[in-house]
Design an enzyme around this catalytic site. Structure first.
Site, PDB file in Angstrom:
ATOM      1  N   HIS A 117      44.487  34.967  32.431  1.00 18.85           N
ATOM      2  CA  HIS A 117      44.271  36.231  33.145  1.00 18.85           C
ATOM      3  C   HIS A 117      45.065  36.264  34.442  1.00 18.85           C
ATOM      4  O   HIS A 117      45.565  35.239  34.914  1.00 18.85           O
ATOM      5  CB  HIS A 117      42.782  36.425  33.466  1.00 18.85           C
ATOM      6  CG  HIS A 117      42.265  35.421  34.454  1.00 18.85           C
ATOM      7  ND1 HIS A 117      42.070  34.095  34.147  1.00 18.85           N
ATOM      8  CD2 HIS A 117      41.932  35.555  35.768  1.00 18.85           C
ATOM      9  CE1 HIS A 117      41.636  33.460  35.204  1.00 18.85           C
ATOM     10  NE2 HIS A 117      41.550  34.307  36.218  1.00 18.85           N
ATOM     11  N   ASP A 119      44.137  37.573  38.321  1.00 21.41           N
ATOM     12  CA  ASP A 119      42.876  37.872  39.009  1.00 21.41           C
ATOM     13  C   ASP A 119      42.734  39.361  39.347  1.00 21.41           C
ATOM     14  O   ASP A 119      43.659  39.989  39.863  1.00 21.41           O
ATOM     15  CB  ASP A 119      42.760  37.050  40.303  1.00 21.41           C
ATOM     16  CG  ASP A 119      42.469  35.582  39.997  1.00 21.41           C
ATOM     17  OD1 ASP A 119      41.828  35.302  38.959  1.00 21.41           O
ATOM     18  OD2 ASP A 119      42.885  34.721  40.790  1.00 21.41           O
ATOM     19  N   HIS A 272      47.040  32.794  34.819  1.00 19.76           N
ATOM     20  CA  HIS A 272      46.626  31.396  34.929  1.00 19.76           C
ATOM     21  C   HIS A 272      45.430  31.122  34.030  1.00 19.76           C
ATOM     22  O   HIS A 272      44.740  32.044  33.571  1.00 19.76           O
ATOM     23  CB  HIS A 272      46.333  31.009  36.385  1.00 19.76           C
ATOM     24  CG  HIS A 272      45.257  31.812  37.032  1.00 19.76           C
ATOM     25  ND1 HIS A 272      45.443  33.092  37.487  1.00 19.76           N
ATOM     26  CD2 HIS A 272      43.963  31.518  37.297  1.00 19.76           C
ATOM     27  CE1 HIS A 272      44.329  33.547  38.011  1.00 19.76           C
ATOM     28  NE2 HIS A 272      43.401  32.620  37.907  1.00 19.76           N
ATOM     29  N   ARG A 287      37.842  29.444  46.317  1.00 14.39           N
ATOM     30  CA  ARG A 287      38.928  30.416  46.066  1.00 14.39           C
ATOM     31  C   ARG A 287      38.838  31.611  47.003  1.00 14.39           C
ATOM     32  O   ARG A 287      37.765  32.189  47.167  1.00 14.39           O
ATOM     33  CB  ARG A 287      38.858  30.913  44.622  1.00 14.39           C
ATOM     34  CG  ARG A 287      40.105  31.690  44.211  1.00 14.39           C
ATOM     35  CD  ARG A 287      40.008  32.207  42.796  1.00 14.39           C
ATOM     36  NE  ARG A 287      39.601  33.604  42.785  1.00 14.39           N
ATOM     37  CZ  ARG A 287      39.325  34.286  41.680  1.00 14.39           C
ATOM     38  NH1 ARG A 287      39.380  33.705  40.497  1.00 14.39           N
ATOM     39  NH2 ARG A 287      38.974  35.551  41.757  1.00 14.39           N
TER      40      ARG A 287
HETATM   41  C1  SIN Z   1      40.432  30.793  38.403  1.00 21.51           C
HETATM   42  O1  SIN Z   1      40.656  31.412  37.354  1.00 21.51           O
HETATM   43  O2  SIN Z   1      40.560  31.308  39.509  1.00 21.51           O
HETATM   44  C2  SIN Z   1      40.005  29.337  38.336  1.00 21.51           C
HETATM   45  C3  SIN Z   1      41.085  28.452  37.889  1.00 21.51           C
HETATM   46  C4  SIN Z   1      40.629  27.018  37.819  1.00 21.51           C
HETATM   47  O3  SIN Z   1      39.441  26.727  38.027  1.00 21.51           O
HETATM   48  O4  SIN Z   1      41.451  26.146  37.526  1.00 21.51           O
END
Ligand code: SIN
Length: 296
Positions: A117, A119, A272, A287
């Site tokens: 996805h 974000d 990602h 995050r």
């Molecule tokens: C995310 O999608 O922001 C998390 C990615 C992760 O935990 O590696």
């Protein structure tokens, strides 16, 4: 000559280096401490490196949550995630990404990123970029993968490029929510107020990066539900083809986390994926997510 007032004196340069990875995207920024003041010239170089490489890795950043927030804010206003249950206490701008449970309760979003996805693509203004800071890492697993969506677009056949260029697609936060909740019952049931915050958004299938002008594919297996105006079967088939293409190994950098890594990626250029952590091992990251522009 009179000295400039202290408030106008620029902090000294940190003389950092940008070292590209031997990978389709990504670079390490060596010699920058983000808890220290960053002058305008250094910030401009950093901004350019982010646009050029799409993922920047800053090793060993022993920063506080407030320093993480302050650095992120230099790139734009911060998103408050709809799952307020997983905000860091006193720091709502930080979403805790973690598989850890305390007294049987999850402390963070344990399955964040299990599908590819970009974000916040489900909101009218998806994210510019996100910054993930390692707090506690497993002894194995827990990698994060990044796929370059400019390369994905550029390597499509010109016939397929022409076909998808005018198309729009719906993105929904709810697309996989119940499926994930069935697998992970700790996922909170959303309140009506939370559901109202994440009404589906319609986005271009191919977006133009607002700063570099490069085109990128902008559909994801996590959030994209359908191509607007196509019969369901045709939409499903086209999306399946684009999802498979967009994450081919030749577009991907795999990040193996080290203690105190801070990773800053561009959601307008990349998708990602969290590769997964064995259940018995603990993983926790903080995050921040920067609000971006309306895609075009
Ligand atoms: C995310 O999608 O922001 C998390 C990615 C992760 O935990 O590696």
């Amino acid at each position: 000559m009179t000295a400039a007032p202290a408030s106008e004196v620029s902090p000294p340069s940190q003389h950092f280096e940008v070292r590209p990875f031997n990978a389709p995207v990504g670079a390490e920024v060596v010699g920058l401490d983000i808890s220290k003041p960053i002058n305008t010239e250094d910030f401009t170089r950093l901004h350019k490196a982010h646009l050029d490489h799409h993922v920047l890795v800053f090793r060993n950043q022993q920063i506080t949550p407030q320093e993480h927030i302050d650095f992120s804010r230099r790139f734009g206003p911060l998103e408050i995630h709809v799952l307020h249950q997983f905000q860091l206490k006193n720091h709502p701008e930080i979403l805790i990404v973690s598989n850890i449970k305390e007294n049987g309760e999850p402390i963070g979003l344990g399955d964040a990123g299990v599908y590819w996805h970009s974000d916040i693509s489900y909101k009218p203004k998806p994210s510019l970029g996100s910054l993930l800071h390692a707090q506690e890492l497993p002894s194995e697993g827990g990698d994060t993968l990044f796929a370059d969506q400019h390369l994905a677009w550029e390597s499509l056949s010109s016939e397929l490029q022409q076909r998808i260029l005018p198309l729009k697609a719906e993105h929904s936060y709810l697309a996989k929510y119940e499926e994930l909740r069935a697998k992970n019952p700790w996922r909170p049931k959303l309140s009506q107020a939370q559901i109202d915050q994440v009404a589906p958004a319609v986005q271009p299938v191919v977006r133009t990066h607002p700063e570099t002008g490069r085109k990128a594919l902008f559909v994801s297996e996590h959030f994209t539900t359908r191509i607007v105006g196509l019969p369901q079967e045709e939409s499903d088939a086209l999306l399946a083809e684009l999802f498979a293409h967009s994450v081919k190994p030749e577009f991907v950098y795999r990040h193996q986390w080290a203690p105190h890594d801070l990773v800053f990626w561009d959601n307008r250029s990349l998708m990602h994926l969290a590769a997964g952590t064995p259940d018995h091992l603990r993983r926790r990251l903080n995050r921040t997510t920067i609000v971006g522009d309306t895609p075009f």
